[in-house]
Design a protein around this motif. Structure first.
Motif, PDB file in Angstrom:
ATOM      1  N   GLN A   1       6.314 -17.288 -10.026  1.00 35.03           N
ATOM      2  CA  GLN A   1       6.054 -16.146  -9.760  1.00 35.03           C
ATOM      3  C   GLN A   1       4.663 -15.851  -9.904  1.00 35.03           C
ATOM      4  O   GLN A   1       4.530 -14.680 -10.504  1.00 35.03           O
ATOM      5  CB  GLN A   1       6.699 -15.525 -11.353  1.00 35.03           C
ATOM      6  CG  GLN A   1       8.134 -15.197 -11.947  1.00 35.03           C
ATOM      7  CD  GLN A   1       8.618 -14.466 -10.225  1.00 35.03           C
ATOM      8  OE1 GLN A   1       8.118 -13.675  -9.551  1.00 35.03           O
ATOM      9  NE2 GLN A   1      10.321 -15.035 -10.002  1.00 35.03           N
ATOM     10  N   LYS A   2       4.363 -16.564  -9.722  1.00 37.38           N
ATOM     11  CA  LYS A   2       2.626 -16.902  -8.635  1.00 37.38           C
ATOM     12  C   LYS A   2       2.904 -15.602  -8.122  1.00 37.38           C
ATOM     13  O   LYS A   2       3.677 -15.363  -6.920  1.00 37.38           O
ATOM     14  CB  LYS A   2       1.775 -18.186  -7.698  1.00 37.38           C
ATOM     15  CG  LYS A   2       2.171 -19.247  -8.973  1.00 37.38           C
ATOM     16  CD  LYS A   2       1.300 -20.072  -8.104  1.00 37.38           C
ATOM     17  CE  LYS A   2      -0.319 -20.037  -8.625  1.00 37.38           C
ATOM     18  NZ  LYS A   2      -0.936 -21.216  -8.158  1.00 37.38           N
ATOM     19  N   GLU A   3       1.633 -14.684  -7.855  1.00 39.48           N
ATOM     20  CA  GLU A   3       1.294 -14.018  -7.087  1.00 39.48           C
ATOM     21  C   GLU A   3       1.054 -13.921  -5.496  1.00 39.48           C
ATOM     22  O   GLU A   3       1.434 -12.859  -4.781  1.00 39.48           O
ATOM     23  CB  GLU A   3      -0.277 -13.067  -7.270  1.00 39.48           C
ATOM     24  CG  GLU A   3      -1.103 -13.600  -6.404  1.00 39.48           C
ATOM     25  CD  GLU A   3      -2.697 -13.941  -7.626  1.00 39.48           C
ATOM     26  OE1 GLU A   3      -3.821 -13.533  -7.129  1.00 39.48           O
ATOM     27  OE2 GLU A   3      -2.878 -13.247  -8.866  1.00 39.48           O
ATOM     28  N   THR A   4       0.790 -15.021  -5.304  1.00 40.88           N
ATOM     29  CA  THR A   4       1.299 -15.198  -4.191  1.00 40.88           C
ATOM     30  C   THR A   4       1.991 -16.522  -3.533  1.00 40.88           C
ATOM     31  O   THR A   4       1.226 -17.291  -4.193  1.00 40.88           O
ATOM     32  CB  THR A   4       0.221 -15.687  -2.987  1.00 40.88           C
ATOM     33  OG1 THR A   4      -1.118 -16.573  -3.354  1.00 40.88           O
ATOM     34  CG2 THR A   4      -1.182 -14.048  -3.015  1.00 40.88           C
TER      35      THR A   4
ATOM     36  N   ILE B   1      -5.029  -8.495  -3.018  1.00 40.44           N
ATOM     37  CA  ILE B   1      -5.175  -9.049  -2.870  1.00 40.44           C
ATOM     38  C   ILE B   1      -5.233 -10.206  -0.920  1.00 40.44           C
ATOM     39  O   ILE B   1      -4.233  -8.958  -0.358  1.00 40.44           O
ATOM     40  CB  ILE B   1      -3.523  -9.198  -3.405  1.00 40.44           C
ATOM     41  CG1 ILE B   1      -3.581  -9.645  -4.907  1.00 40.44           C
ATOM     42  CG2 ILE B   1      -3.462 -10.941  -3.052  1.00 40.44           C
ATOM     43  CD1 ILE B   1      -2.476  -9.730  -5.527  1.00 40.44           C
ATOM     44  N   ASN B   2      -5.772 -10.184  -1.531  1.00 34.30           N
ATOM     45  CA  ASN B   2      -6.283 -11.057   0.109  1.00 34.30           C
ATOM     46  C   ASN B   2      -7.468 -10.547   1.385  1.00 34.30           C
ATOM     47  O   ASN B   2      -6.370 -10.241   2.355  1.00 34.30           O
ATOM     48  CB  ASN B   2      -5.113 -11.077   0.512  1.00 34.30           C
ATOM     49  CG  ASN B   2      -4.028 -12.297   0.502  1.00 34.30           C
ATOM     50  OD1 ASN B   2      -4.888 -13.790  -0.119  1.00 34.30           O
ATOM     51  ND2 ASN B   2      -2.977 -12.432   0.734  1.00 34.30           N
ATOM     52  N   GLU B   3      -7.062  -9.141   0.494  1.00 36.21           N
ATOM     53  CA  GLU B   3      -8.355  -8.169   1.656  1.00 36.21           C
ATOM     54  C   GLU B   3      -9.755  -8.090   0.845  1.00 36.21           C
ATOM     55  O   GLU B   3     -11.241  -7.875   1.308  1.00 36.21           O
ATOM     56  CB  GLU B   3      -7.569  -6.991   1.373  1.00 36.21           C
ATOM     57  CG  GLU B   3      -8.351  -5.458   2.159  1.00 36.21           C
ATOM     58  CD  GLU B   3      -7.646  -4.891   1.828  1.00 36.21           C
ATOM     59  OE1 GLU B   3      -7.283  -3.378   2.660  1.00 36.21           O
ATOM     60  OE2 GLU B   3      -6.034  -4.830   1.610  1.00 36.21           O
TER      61      GLU B   3
ATOM     62  N   LEU C   1      -2.064  -6.203  -7.751  1.00 36.85           N
ATOM     63  CA  LEU C   1      -1.829  -7.485  -9.177  1.00 36.85           C
ATOM     64  C   LEU C   1      -2.514  -7.874 -10.190  1.00 36.85           C
ATOM     65  O   LEU C   1      -3.284  -7.753 -10.160  1.00 36.85           O
ATOM     66  CB  LEU C   1      -1.525  -8.286  -8.986  1.00 36.85           C
ATOM     67  CG  LEU C   1       0.008  -8.484  -7.537  1.00 36.85           C
ATOM     68  CD1 LEU C   1       0.441  -9.983  -8.205  1.00 36.85           C
ATOM     69  CD2 LEU C   1       1.809  -7.981  -8.760  1.00 36.85           C
ATOM     70  N   ASP C   2      -3.650  -6.473 -10.409  1.00 34.97           N
ATOM     71  CA  ASP C   2      -4.356  -6.587 -12.005  1.00 34.97           C
ATOM     72  C   ASP C   2      -4.343  -5.620 -13.075  1.00 34.97           C
ATOM     73  O   ASP C   2      -3.800  -4.287 -13.019  1.00 34.97           O
ATOM     74  CB  ASP C   2      -5.373  -5.115 -10.517  1.00 34.97           C
ATOM     75  CG  ASP C   2      -6.974  -5.321 -10.769  1.00 34.97           C
ATOM     76  OD1 ASP C   2      -7.409  -5.623 -12.220  1.00 34.97           O
ATOM     77  OD2 ASP C   2      -7.434  -4.590 -10.480  1.00 34.97           O
TER      78      ASP C   2
END
Length: 390
Positions: free
Chosen positions: A12-15, A294-296, A327-328
């Motif tokens: 269940q990693k975030e990406t 995330i990623n942004e 996810l913070d």
């Protein structure tokens, strides 16, 4: 036949990148032929005797490997990872005179196979380790001590205390959000619309808050079986002040304070903003603390030890925002915060009814951060939850 997701998705990693699965089958060729003809298979990249790789219609690569039943446990453990967790297990095995591989455990040149992961861990003198913890962040040692956390479950969440309605930038009425939350088993929610300082999100002024309160009271009468609390997501300004008066905030059931601007301030400046907000007796929760997308957008540079100590000192809960774009707080910081004694809320920050289901992503973060039910305030009953706030 048995099948399991492995790799970063099982942890269940975030990406994640590709999706990996393992399975058993008495006839792998027949199984792969069946998979190859499924309607969601866009392109077959490779197909062999024990593995098939294809592109899903969503353009995601999926690898499925057929494993021998007798080796399933050790292979499942190995392919779940992480690499660091596997290395720690092999090192532990060597210290016991054993040799651990994906095929089993060798003892005196004899291969002992395991069809379950529990069997592998037991041979190493360990309890089974939940996949979310397998990152070599203390889980091996905790397992050997019999001291692994009893990780929080989604079914234990009673309330969602960060929800937006169409009074600010949400897309549904208060009653519609309450009905959707009730259908998911929630017992209480907090309608936490933005305040005036965030004009881009149609933040409310004090008069609008009074009008909204009337609708909350009406919705509480109309929607039975769930309590609707008045909440706000107030904006922490660049100097640490809040954009709504304390007199108004004192009348609100649940106040979440968040930073939405000047995210690139120095570590000293942005940390001080949070400190000042947490010192406010009306602020119950700090929302999406790092400010990342995330990623942004990267997270803000914050003095986390000082932040966590202040949260404990002021009895301010920290949010795990379940939006898949946020996810913070992230998992590693959640684990760190827990070591200070910080309490958390897991919320969806939902702006539409369907986003209320995002709670599962926040649960994943909480579990990867070693949280138990007792660490999460919105697993409490309504009366207990309200008593736990400032």
């Amino acid at each position: 036949m048995r099948a399991d997701v492995v790799g970063s998705l099982r942890r269940q990693k975030e990406t994640i990148g590709d999706i990996d699965l393992v399975a058993t089958s008495t006839n792998p060729t027949e199984t792969f032929n069946f998979i190859a003809n499924l309607p969601f298979v866009k392109q077959i990249l490779a197909k062999g005797e024990t593995k098939i790789t294809f592109i899903h219609n969503s353009n995601t690569q999926i690898d499925i490997e057929i494993l021998p039943k007798e080796n399933y446990g050790s292979l499942l453990l190995y392919l779940t990872g992480s690499k660091d967790h596997n290395i720690a297990l092999r090192t532990l095995a060597e210290g016991k005179g054993l040799s651990l591989s994906e095929w089993g455990i060798k003892q005196d040149n004899r291969l002992i196979t395991c069809d379950t992961e529990s069997g592998v861990y037991k041979m190493l003198g360990m309890e089974w380790v939940p996949p979310e913890l397998r990152e070599n962040r203390g889980e091996v040692e905790a397992s050997l001590r019999g001291d692994l956390p009893n990780l929080v479950e989604e079914s234990e969440v009673r309330g969602d205390v960060h929800i937006h309605s169409n009074w600010s930038d949400g897309q549904a009425s208060i009653a519609e959000m309450a009905l959707a939350a009730k259908a998911l088993g929630r017992k209480y929610i907090a309608i936490s619309d933005h305040t005036v300082g965030l004009g881009i999100a149609n933040g409310l002024n004090e008069e609008e808050m009074q009008n909204r309160q009337t609708e909350i009271e009406e919705a509480n009468k109309a929607v039975r079986g769930i309590a609707i609390l008045s909440g706000l997501e107030v904006n922490i300004l660049s100097n640490g002040e809040l954009d709504i008066s304390d007199q108004v905030l004192a009348q609100i059931d649940v106040v979440t304070a968040s930073v939405h601007g000047a995210l690139r301030q120095s570590q000293e400046q942005i940390t001080e903003r949070f400190m000042k907000a947490m010192d406010n007796p009306n602020v119950d929760i700090i929302g999406h603390p790092s400010g990342r997308l995330i990623n942004e957008r990267p997270e803000s540079t914050i003095d986390w030890p000082s932040f966590f100590r202040k949260a404990v000192e002021t009895n301010t809960a920290i949010e795990i925002n379940s939006s898949p774009y946020r996810l913070d707080l992230k998992d590693t910081l959640v684990q760190q915060a827990r070591s200070y004694g910080v309490k958390f809320v897991i919320t969806t920050d939902a702006h539409t009814p369907h986003e209320l289901a995002y709670i599962k992503y926040g649960i994943n973060v909480a579990r990867r951060g070693w949280l138990e039910k007792s660490d999460v305030l919105n697993t409490l009953t309504l009366s207990e939850f309200l008593s736990s706030l400032k």
